[in-house]
Enzyme design. Structure first.
Site, PDB file in Angstrom:
ATOM      1  N   SER A  94     -13.825   5.613   7.024  1.00 17.49           N
ATOM      2  CA  SER A  94     -13.112   5.071   5.857  1.00 17.49           C
ATOM      3  C   SER A  94     -14.081   4.651   4.756  1.00 17.49           C
ATOM      4  CB  SER A  94     -12.304   3.833   6.266  1.00 17.49           C
ATOM      5  OG  SER A  94     -10.939   4.100   6.286  1.00 17.49           O
ATOM      6  N   THR A 167      -9.196  -0.959   0.903  1.00 17.44           N
ATOM      7  CA  THR A 167     -10.457  -0.835   1.657  1.00 17.44           C
ATOM      8  C   THR A 167     -11.639  -1.082   0.719  1.00 17.44           C
ATOM      9  OG1 THR A 167      -9.428   0.769   3.118  1.00 17.44           O
ATOM     10  CG2 THR A 167     -11.832   0.733   3.092  1.00 17.44           C
ATOM     11  N   GLU A 366      -3.061   6.574   3.873  1.00 12.88           N
ATOM     12  CA  GLU A 366      -3.118   7.951   3.352  1.00 12.88           C
ATOM     13  C   GLU A 366      -1.806   8.693   3.617  1.00 12.88           C
ATOM     14  OE1 GLU A 366      -5.107   9.234   1.428  1.00 12.88           O
ATOM     15  OE2 GLU A 366      -6.881   7.970   1.524  1.00 12.88           O
ATOM     16  N   PHE A 386      12.949  11.767   0.237  1.00 12.08           N
ATOM     17  CA  PHE A 386      12.272  10.466   0.139  1.00 12.08           C
ATOM     18  C   PHE A 386      13.211   9.398  -0.395  1.00 12.08           C
ATOM     19  CE2 PHE A 386       8.877  13.594  -0.536  1.00 12.08           C
ATOM     20  CZ  PHE A 386       8.027  13.237   0.489  1.00 12.08           C
TER      21      PHE A 386
END
Ligand code: TGC
Ligand code: FAD
Length: 387
Positions: A94, A167, A366, A386
């Site tokens: 990552s 992150t 992701e 969706f």
């Protein structure tokens, strides 16, 4: 005896250069990551700056990008590097994929010449750490709804809002922040020492503990007019970076799974129960064989996508297919490997449960597995499900 990825003799599908890059990264992971990573995982901390410089010196940061101090390898070599890094720990992969595929790629693909020359060479060397702020607390799978916004004030931009689960945010020098503007979603390059930028560490994670994750709070962050990516508007901007990082995960997940299978195989050969190695039991061999099967298939899928990407032919739904399959199978392999270790499998003395726990994050970030299923469903039917 065959090792976890040698059963099909896949190595000869790689070029000599690709094998060299893979082996170099593997050596780095064996020497500099594996001896320490359980400790980093346990403490929830890691020497990210030192590691970034080490990775930078080896040319791993933004390695598949051309120019600006980047190594300019092909996509397959980048994937193989991700595979070896994730054999160490998903958090380490990552660190590299957020830097190279998310932050650097966004600047490289969409930035002005000034933005590229200001940030990319230092990021490639690991002197500047980057982060990528797309997700918000209330808008994860649906980033189109984001509420973080940028408004004009004379020539300047003023950013307000917050980003969640970012992150590297607490250790970053530069953040790529996606925000609503009156022209749709746009990307901003934000030095993290700009007044009004704050990043708080997210504590108590049970997954990806060898990775720093944060919440970014943006309060009247004033940026010059040239802080924005000049051309790109809409989700296409951030999604293009996600394609790069998701591609790396297709390979990365195979690395974590391979490490689990290798450890489980060694353990099965040395652990004696009922006066014989547990590897001698048919039930154990069935587990090992099934795991090896999925590992080889996953690697071939990754390699196929790598070759397509190198020909600039890979489509987002193909990357979704690879990410969905390889992370899903990697978690299964990690969990099955854990059963082979019995009680020893639940400790940090062995990497398996650490990998399994990490892969829970990889399954979610992701694009969750559901989002990738729906992406494949949309490609098959032409109907988006969706919303
Ligand atoms: P939709 O209408 O489908 O698309 C809007 C615009 O975006 C374009 N687009 C893409 N472009 C390139 N690559 C892709 N994969 C793309 N997907 C969509 C699309 O062509 C369109 O462009 P334009 O020019 O016509 O405007 O958008 P939607 O709102 O319906 O959303 C689709 C959906 C749900 C698939 C998307 O929002 C999605 O993938 N959601 C998941 C969000 C996500 O993955 N977030 C990840 C955050 S970063 C992270 O997790 C880092 S983890 C750390 C690490 O990587 O190690
Ligand atoms: P939600 O979107 O709320 O989803 C919850 C559940 O609902 C999931 O199962 C999901 O699949 C399901 N769901 C949602 N919509 C649908 C639908 N339409 N149909 C069916 N099911 C649906 N983001 C960044 O921007 N940058 C980073 O650097 C970053 N790093 C991360 C690091 C870690 C350790 C983690 C855990 C996350 C990170 N993320 C980052 C955020 C990550 O991308 C999001 O967590 C992810 O996109 C999911 O969003 P969410 O957590 O809000 O879940």
């Amino acid at each position: 005896m065959e090792s976890a990825l040698s059963l099909l003799g896949i190595d000869h599908l790689l070029t000599e250069e690709e094998r060299d890059i893979r082996d170099t990264v593997k050596k780095l992971v064996d020497e500099k990551i594996k001896p320490h990573v359980a400790g980093w995982y346990e403490s929830g901390d890691l020497p990210a700056r030192e590691l970034a410089k080490e990775f930078g010196a080896l040319g791993l940061l933004g390695m598949h990008l051309e120019g600006y101090g980047c190594a300019g390898t092909n996509a397959t070599a980048y994937g193989l590097a991700c595979m070896e890094l994730e054999a160490g720990d998903s958090g380490i992969r990552s660190l590299v994929s957020v830097q190279g595929s998310l932050a650097m790629y966004a600047i490289w693909r969409w930035g002005s010449e000034e933005q590229k020359t200001q940030w990319l060479p230092g990021m490639a060397r690991g002197e500047f750490i980057g982060c990528f702020g797309l997700t918000e607390a209330d808008y994860g799978s649906n980033p189109a709804g984001m509420v973080t916004n940028a408004k004009r004030d004379g020539k300047d931009w003023i950013l307000n809002g917050s980003k969640m689960w970012i992150t590297n945010a607490p250790i970053a020098d530069v953040a790529v922040i996606w925000a609503q503007t009156d022209e749709g979603i746009r990307g901003f390059v934000v030095p993290t020492n700009t007044p009004g930028f704050k990043a708080n560490i997210i504590h108590k994670k049970l997954s990806l503990r060898a990775s720093v994750t944060g919440e970014i709070v943006l309060t009247d962050v004033r940026l010059p007019s040239d802080a924005v990516f000049p051309e790109v508007r809409g989700l296409k901007g951030p999604m293009s970076s996600l394609n790069e990082a998701r591609f790396g995960i297709v390979f990365g997940a195979i690395g974590a799974a391979r490490d689990c299978l290798e450890v489980a195989t060694d353990y099965a050969l040395s652990r004696i129960q009922f006066d014989q190695p547990i590897a001698a039991f048919q039930l154990t061999q069935e587990k090992l064989a099934n795991m090896a099967l999925e590992l080889q298939k996953g690697f071939l899928l990754a390699l196929h996508l790598g070759r397509l990407k190198d020909e600039e032919k890979v489509r987002p739904e193909q990357i979704s297919l690879g990410k969905l399959n390889n992370v899903r199978e990697a978690i299964e392999i990690a969990r099955t490997s854990r059963t082979i270790l019995g009680g020893n499998g639940v400790t940090l003395e062995y990497p398996i449960l650490r990998h399994a726990n990490n892969l829970e994050s990889v399954l979610t970030y992701e694009g969750t597995s559901e989002i990738h299923l729906l992406t494949i469903g949309r490609a098959l039917t032409g109907i988006q499900a969706f919303r």
